[in-house]
Design a protein around this motif. Structure first.
Motif, PDB file in Angstrom:
ATOM      1  N   LEU A  50      11.638  -7.329   1.660  1.00 51.25           N
ATOM      2  CA  LEU A  50      11.379  -6.038   1.009  1.00 51.25           C
ATOM      3  C   LEU A  50      12.734  -5.385   0.712  1.00 51.25           C
ATOM      4  O   LEU A  50      13.500  -5.090   1.629  1.00 51.25           O
ATOM      5  CB  LEU A  50      10.564  -5.152   1.945  1.00 51.25           C
ATOM      6  N   ILE A  51      13.013  -5.198  -0.567  1.00 50.96           N
ATOM      7  CA  ILE A  51      14.249  -4.500  -0.938  1.00 50.96           C
ATOM      8  C   ILE A  51      13.865  -3.054  -1.202  1.00 50.96           C
ATOM      9  O   ILE A  51      13.077  -2.766  -2.113  1.00 50.96           O
ATOM     10  CB  ILE A  51      14.893  -5.115  -2.205  1.00 50.96           C
ATOM     11  N   ARG A  52      14.369  -2.139  -0.394  1.00 52.27           N
ATOM     12  CA  ARG A  52      13.950  -0.735  -0.509  1.00 52.27           C
ATOM     13  C   ARG A  52      14.429  -0.169  -1.841  1.00 52.27           C
ATOM     14  O   ARG A  52      15.445  -0.616  -2.396  1.00 52.27           O
ATOM     15  CB  ARG A  52      14.516   0.081   0.649  1.00 52.27           C
ATOM     16  N   PRO A  53      13.717   0.835  -2.372  1.00 51.24           N
ATOM     17  CA  PRO A  53      14.043   1.340  -3.716  1.00 51.24           C
ATOM     18  C   PRO A  53      15.427   1.984  -3.806  1.00 51.24           C
ATOM     19  O   PRO A  53      15.987   2.094  -4.896  1.00 51.24           O
ATOM     20  CB  PRO A  53      12.937   2.359  -4.004  1.00 51.24           C
ATOM     21  N   GLU A  54      15.984   2.379  -2.656  1.00 50.96           N
ATOM     22  CA  GLU A  54      17.297   3.032  -2.691  1.00 50.96           C
ATOM     23  C   GLU A  54      18.427   2.040  -2.404  1.00 50.96           C
ATOM     24  O   GLU A  54      19.578   2.432  -2.232  1.00 50.96           O
ATOM     25  CB  GLU A  54      17.344   4.203  -1.701  1.00 50.96           C
ATOM     26  N   ALA A  55      18.104   0.731  -2.387  1.00 54.23           N
ATOM     27  CA  ALA A  55      19.090  -0.266  -1.933  1.00 54.23           C
ATOM     28  C   ALA A  55      20.194  -0.562  -2.946  1.00 54.23           C
ATOM     29  O   ALA A  55      21.235  -1.088  -2.578  1.00 54.23           O
ATOM     30  CB  ALA A  55      18.368  -1.578  -1.601  1.00 54.23           C
ATOM     31  N   LEU A  67      23.958  -5.647  -9.955  1.00 53.75           N
ATOM     32  CA  LEU A  67      23.430  -4.721  -8.945  1.00 53.75           C
ATOM     33  C   LEU A  67      24.029  -5.103  -7.598  1.00 53.75           C
ATOM     34  O   LEU A  67      24.098  -6.289  -7.262  1.00 53.75           O
ATOM     35  CB  LEU A  67      21.904  -4.871  -8.843  1.00 53.75           C
ATOM     36  N   TRP A  68      24.441  -4.109  -6.841  1.00 56.41           N
ATOM     37  CA  TRP A  68      24.960  -4.355  -5.485  1.00 56.41           C
ATOM     38  C   TRP A  68      23.922  -3.849  -4.493  1.00 56.41           C
ATOM     39  O   TRP A  68      23.630  -2.662  -4.444  1.00 56.41           O
ATOM     40  CB  TRP A  68      26.311  -3.650  -5.301  1.00 56.41           C
ATOM     41  N   LEU A  69      23.334  -4.783  -3.749  1.00 49.66           N
ATOM     42  CA  LEU A  69      22.250  -4.425  -2.820  1.00 49.66           C
ATOM     43  C   LEU A  69      22.792  -4.311  -1.395  1.00 49.66           C
ATOM     44  O   LEU A  69      23.490  -5.216  -0.916  1.00 49.66           O
ATOM     45  CB  LEU A  69      21.146  -5.490  -2.848  1.00 49.66           C
ATOM     46  N   ASP A  70      22.428  -3.217  -0.738  1.00 51.95           N
ATOM     47  CA  ASP A  70      22.865  -2.979   0.635  1.00 51.95           C
ATOM     48  C   ASP A  70      21.963  -3.771   1.596  1.00 51.95           C
ATOM     49  O   ASP A  70      20.761  -3.482   1.684  1.00 51.95           O
ATOM     50  CB  ASP A  70      22.763  -1.470   0.910  1.00 51.95           C
ATOM     51  N   PRO A  71      22.510  -4.764   2.316  1.00 51.47           N
ATOM     52  CA  PRO A  71      21.668  -5.580   3.210  1.00 51.47           C
ATOM     53  C   PRO A  71      20.934  -4.741   4.253  1.00 51.47           C
ATOM     54  O   PRO A  71      19.845  -5.116   4.707  1.00 51.47           O
ATOM     55  CB  PRO A  71      22.658  -6.528   3.900  1.00 51.47           C
ATOM     56  N   ALA A  72      21.495  -3.573   4.601  1.00 56.59           N
ATOM     57  CA  ALA A  72      20.827  -2.722   5.604  1.00 56.59           C
ATOM     58  C   ALA A  72      19.539  -2.115   5.047  1.00 56.59           C
ATOM     59  O   ALA A  72      18.701  -1.627   5.802  1.00 56.59           O
ATOM     60  CB  ALA A  72      21.774  -1.612   6.063  1.00 56.59           C
ATOM     61  N   PHE A 105       0.824  -1.200   0.000  1.00 56.29           N
ATOM     62  CA  PHE A 105       0.000   0.000   0.000  1.00 56.29           C
ATOM     63  C   PHE A 105       0.867   1.263   0.000  1.00 56.29           C
ATOM     64  O   PHE A 105       0.507   2.270  -0.609  1.00 56.29           O
ATOM     65  CB  PHE A 105      -0.970  -0.001   1.183  1.00 56.29           C
ATOM     66  N   LEU A 106       2.029   1.202   0.658  1.00 56.52           N
ATOM     67  CA  LEU A 106       2.915   2.373   0.686  1.00 56.52           C
ATOM     68  C   LEU A 106       3.696   2.508  -0.624  1.00 56.52           C
ATOM     69  O   LEU A 106       4.485   3.425  -0.791  1.00 56.52           O
ATOM     70  CB  LEU A 106       3.890   2.284   1.867  1.00 56.52           C
ATOM     71  N   GLY A 107       3.507   1.577  -1.541  1.00 53.91           N
ATOM     72  CA  GLY A 107       4.119   1.700  -2.861  1.00 53.91           C
ATOM     73  C   GLY A 107       5.451   0.988  -3.006  1.00 53.91           C
ATOM     74  O   GLY A 107       6.147   1.164  -4.009  1.00 53.91           O
ATOM     75  N   PHE A 108       5.847   0.176  -2.018  1.00 53.61           N
ATOM     76  CA  PHE A 108       7.100  -0.576  -2.160  1.00 53.61           C
ATOM     77  C   PHE A 108       6.881  -1.705  -3.164  1.00 53.61           C
ATOM     78  O   PHE A 108       5.946  -2.497  -3.036  1.00 53.61           O
ATOM     79  CB  PHE A 108       7.554  -1.148  -0.813  1.00 53.61           C
ATOM     80  N   ALA A 109       7.779  -1.762  -4.167  1.00 54.58           N
ATOM     81  CA  ALA A 109       7.555  -2.703  -5.267  1.00 54.58           C
ATOM     82  C   ALA A 109       8.320  -4.009  -5.090  1.00 54.58           C
ATOM     83  O   ALA A 109       7.835  -5.070  -5.471  1.00 54.58           O
ATOM     84  CB  ALA A 109       7.958  -2.051  -6.585  1.00 54.58           C
ATOM     85  N   ASN A 110       9.509  -3.961  -4.513  1.00 53.67           N
ATOM     86  CA  ASN A 110      10.369  -5.161  -4.507  1.00 53.67           C
ATOM     87  C   ASN A 110      10.060  -6.040  -3.303  1.00 53.67           C
ATOM     88  O   ASN A 110      10.725  -5.971  -2.271  1.00 53.67           O
ATOM     89  CB  ASN A 110      11.845  -4.746  -4.482  1.00 53.67           C
ATOM     90  N   LEU A 111       9.029  -6.865  -3.447  1.00 55.97           N
ATOM     91  CA  LEU A 111       8.615  -7.758  -2.361  1.00 55.97           C
ATOM     92  C   LEU A 111       8.767  -9.198  -2.837  1.00 55.97           C
ATOM     93  O   LEU A 111       8.127  -9.588  -3.824  1.00 55.97           O
ATOM     94  CB  LEU A 111       7.154  -7.477  -1.991  1.00 55.97           C
ATOM     95  N   LEU A 112       9.616  -9.970  -2.167  1.00 60.77           N
ATOM     96  CA  LEU A 112       9.891 -11.341  -2.614  1.00 60.77           C
ATOM     97  C   LEU A 112       9.506 -12.338  -1.534  1.00 60.77           C
ATOM     98  O   LEU A 112       9.820 -12.132  -0.352  1.00 60.77           O
ATOM     99  CB  LEU A 112      11.400 -11.537  -2.839  1.00 60.77           C
ATOM    100  N   ALA A 113       8.861 -13.411  -1.953  1.00 58.89           N
ATOM    101  CA  ALA A 113       8.600 -14.500  -1.008  1.00 58.89           C
ATOM    102  C   ALA A 113       9.953 -15.144  -0.683  1.00 58.89           C
ATOM    103  O   ALA A 113      10.803 -15.291  -1.566  1.00 58.89           O
ATOM    104  CB  ALA A 113       7.673 -15.519  -1.645  1.00 58.89           C
ATOM    105  N   LEU A 139      14.441  -5.335   4.247  1.00 62.24           N
ATOM    106  CA  LEU A 139      13.649  -5.669   5.427  1.00 62.24           C
ATOM    107  C   LEU A 139      13.086  -7.074   5.294  1.00 62.24           C
ATOM    108  O   LEU A 139      12.893  -7.562   4.177  1.00 62.24           O
ATOM    109  CB  LEU A 139      12.475  -4.705   5.594  1.00 62.24           C
ATOM    110  N   VAL A 140      12.810  -7.686   6.428  1.00 65.01           N
ATOM    111  CA  VAL A 140      12.185  -9.007   6.411  1.00 65.01           C
ATOM    112  C   VAL A 140      10.838  -8.883   7.120  1.00 65.01           C
ATOM    113  O   VAL A 140      10.786  -8.520   8.301  1.00 65.01           O
ATOM    114  CB  VAL A 140      13.090 -10.052   7.107  1.00 65.01           C
ATOM    115  N   LEU A 141       9.754  -9.108   6.357  1.00 64.17           N
ATOM    116  CA  LEU A 141       8.407  -8.941   6.907  1.00 64.17           C
ATOM    117  C   LEU A 141       7.764 -10.303   7.137  1.00 64.17           C
ATOM    118  O   LEU A 141       8.100 -11.265   6.449  1.00 64.17           O
ATOM    119  CB  LEU A 141       7.530  -8.152   5.920  1.00 64.17           C
TER     120      LEU A 141
END
Ligand code: ATP
Length: 347
Positions: A274-279, A335-340, A233-241, A343-345
């Motif tokens: 959840l991988i944040r858009p700035e990751a 792509l280099w993703l920052d683990p910080a 709902f907040l618009g976060f797109a990168n959500l992976l099972a 998020l884990v939901l």
């Protein structure tokens, strides 16, 4: 007993057997602005109407200042209401519109109150103006002045800026917050627009299908959405099972990752990552988790480009990237993703 000024307890309301609000409990502290945020049909307006007394609950109760008001008629609650379509009287002038809700027979006191309220909303001296001569923003300010004039114990606003264009909404949402804070009013503000909720609220209550999904300060909600529903709902797109393989380690379709956010979660738990858009960075020096992907498209968003990638496993990922951090054309990248920033939901 809670010390909240307003307290809804286990409120439920169904229409034709379909629950609109389901066992909702909500406390609002004195002077607090609480936003009810959620998609269309999630029950925000119904909850507001139950609190206002415009609907009666199937079960549950409403308390104000430690008195039960569940069956008290709306006009005896001393609550103010402001709706998107809260029409002003077209044949009355601004002053006559604002004075409308005041009970007093003392015209001097009423006039003084009207002037005070118009000054508060930035319309000092507008009393004689014809309502039809006002801009959309001015009308909403008059509506706000009218809601504030009787000094309500609680102000309820339902999509008050829904009909206005974006630029005007941006300005008025900040003004509304400032005005409510100046008066020290307790308020419940319904919106489906997260930008509005973040700008106006001390606390945001996210609703979904008649229930509360999350109740947090705006910053906290954005930093740590509590569920997949809230994140989408907040618009976060990168959500992976994903599945936790061992505490601190998860398996996703993009590979096995060591994630600090999963350090307290038991092996075998199904989660959403959840991988944040700035990751993401394209600079190897950034380090982090490497993902091979192909850049598919970029959209200019002003301060950043929104870039869509497809990983070799087929997963689509969307990131916000600065121009210097973006390839000129469609091509394969790491792509280099920052683990910080991951998020884990639950669920
Ligand atoms: P929106 O943002 O679109 O106004 P909302 O979150 O405020 O949505 P509600 O208006 O509370 O949602 O509606 C919740 C559900 O209850 C919806 O499915 C709606 O159709 C239903 N509903 C609300 N009021 C009534 C009513 N008077 N009669 C029948 N169904 C209703």
């Amino acid at each position: 007993m809670s010390r909240s000024l307003l307290h809804a307890k286990q409120l439920s309301k169904a229409f034709a057997g379909v629950p609109a609000v389901h066992e909702i409990s909500l406390g609002v502290e004195r002077g607090q602005i609480v936003c009810l945020l959620g998609p269309s049909g999630c029950g925000k307006t119904t909850l507001l109407r139950l609190i206002a007394g415009l609907e009666s609950p199937d079960s549950g109760s409403v308390w104000f200042a430690e008195q039960e008001i569940t069956t008290l008629p709306p006009h005896k609650r001393d609550f103010g209401l402001m709706f998107q379509d809260f029409a002003l009287f077209p044949h009355k002038n601004v002053g006559q519109n604002v004075v409308f809700g005041l009970q007093t027979k003392n015209t001097g006191a009423a006039d003084a109150r009207v002037s005070e309220m118009l000054a508060l909303v930035g319309l000092a001296g507008f009393e004689p103006r014809d309502v039809s001569s006002l801009s959309g923003g001015e009308r909403q300010r008059v509506a706000l002045a009218r809601s504030l004039a009787p000094n309500p114990r609680l102000l309820m606003l339902d999509e008050p800026l829904g009909a206005l264009d974006r630029a005007l909404r941006e300005r008025l949402m900040l003004e509304i917050r400032q005005i409510l804070k100046t008066v020290g009013l307790t308020a419940i503000y319904v919106t489906h627009d997260q930008t509005e909720a973040f700008a106006v609220a001390d606390r945001v209550v996210v609703m979904n299908q008649g229930r509360i999904e999350q109740d947090s300060r705006p910053e906290q909600l954005f930093k740590q959405p509590g569920s997949k529903v809230v994140a989408s709902f907040l618009g976060f797109a990168n959500l992976l099972a994903a599945t936790v393989i061992e505490p601190g380690r998860v398996e996703t379709r993009l590979g096995q990752w060591r994630l600090p956010a999963a350090s307290a979660i038991q092996a075998g738990t199904a989660v959403t990552v959840l991988i944040r858009p700035e990751a993401a960075s394209l600079n190897p020096a950034a380090g982090g988790l490497a993902v091979e992907a192909r850049l598919m498209s970029t959209i200019f968003r002003g301060r950043f480009y929104q870039a869509v990638f497809v990983a070799s496993s087929g997963v689509e990922l969307t990131f916000e990237m600065t121009p210097g951090n973006l390839p000129q054309s469609e091509r394969d990248v790491t792509l280099w993703l920052d683990p910080a920033s991951i998020l884990v939901l639950p669920g």
